[in-house]
Design an enzyme around this catalytic site. Sequence first.
Site, mmCIF file in Angstrom:
data_model
loop_
_atom_site.group_PDB
_atom_site.id
_atom_site.type_symbol
_atom_site.label_atom_id
_atom_site.label_comp_id
_atom_site.label_asym_id
_atom_site.label_seq_id
_atom_site.Cartn_x
_atom_site.Cartn_y
_atom_site.Cartn_z
ATOM 1 N N MET A 79 0.850 -1.196 0.000
ATOM 2 C CA MET A 79 0.000 0.000 0.000
ATOM 3 C C MET A 79 0.879 1.237 0.000
ATOM 4 O O MET A 79 1.672 1.441 0.923
ATOM 5 C CB MET A 79 -0.893 0.000 1.249
ATOM 6 C CG MET A 79 -1.866 -1.143 1.316
ATOM 7 S SD MET A 79 -2.719 -1.236 2.924
ATOM 8 C CE MET A 79 -1.499 -2.152 3.881
ATOM 9 N N GLY A 165 0.790 2.824 6.763
ATOM 10 C CA GLY A 165 1.568 1.744 6.163
ATOM 11 C C GLY A 165 0.691 0.542 5.895
ATOM 12 O O GLY A 165 -0.466 0.598 6.193
ATOM 13 N N SER A 166 1.140 -0.596 5.403
ATOM 14 C CA SER A 166 2.242 -0.619 4.509
ATOM 15 C C SER A 166 2.190 -1.861 3.625
ATOM 16 O O SER A 166 2.447 -1.764 2.472
ATOM 17 C CB SER A 166 3.558 -0.577 5.285
ATOM 18 O OG SER A 166 4.467 0.143 4.527
ATOM 19 N N ARG A 167 1.833 -3.094 4.178
ATOM 20 C CA ARG A 167 1.654 -4.263 3.323
ATOM 21 C C ARG A 167 0.688 -5.230 3.997
ATOM 22 O O ARG A 167 0.686 -5.380 5.214
ATOM 23 C CB ARG A 167 2.987 -4.971 3.076
ATOM 24 C CG ARG A 167 2.942 -5.973 1.917
ATOM 25 C CD ARG A 167 4.301 -6.567 1.659
ATOM 26 N NE ARG A 167 4.358 -7.967 2.058
ATOM 27 C CZ ARG A 167 5.487 -8.627 2.265
ATOM 28 N NH1 ARG A 167 6.651 -8.008 2.147
ATOM 29 N NH2 ARG A 167 5.464 -9.895 2.605
#
Length: 201
Positions: A79, A165-167
Amino acid sequence: MRFAPGVRRFAIPAFAAAAVLALVAPPLAVVALAAGGFVAWFFRDPDRRPTGPGVVSPADGRVSVVREEADQLRVGVFMNVTDVHVNRAPFDGRVERVTHRPGKHLPAFSKESERNERVDVDVATDEGPAELSFIAGAFARRIHPYVAAGDDLERAQRVGHIDFGSRADVLLPPAYERADLLIEAGDRVRAGESIVAAKER
């Protein structure tokens, strides 16, 4: 507009500072107002609906990981700052455990991000065991899962968010093979909407 939990903690101080600075330093008030607006936009939480049957993406962003892990497939979505950061359940199931793992805060698109702080959500599905992971990045400092052990999941429901964040990764049930994937690394996807894998096409 709906917002993710925590938006007040960041946005209200910025808007309050803008109100005070408007009286003493108008240029700085503009900066504070813009910061508050950015935070509100970053925490936006739009409604989403799956576009078809199958496993939906857990996050908005770009597919950064597609790999095999033993007899399962992992799909990771990075992201960036322009993406919605509310994460969604990829499938129906039942939460077996939620595990927080301390770690580093390296860029989430790098290979070293496997050592980052994360929250893993183990899920039992009708097609076998699966996992959803929230992985912090360089600027993320808090991961907020919305679910706990024993909760039932419905595909595309909101399951958490990461501050800045982030993944988000999904470890697919063993029933899924590479031929079932509908995405590849580099594709853009939307949380709770884009289909990343399906058994019937």
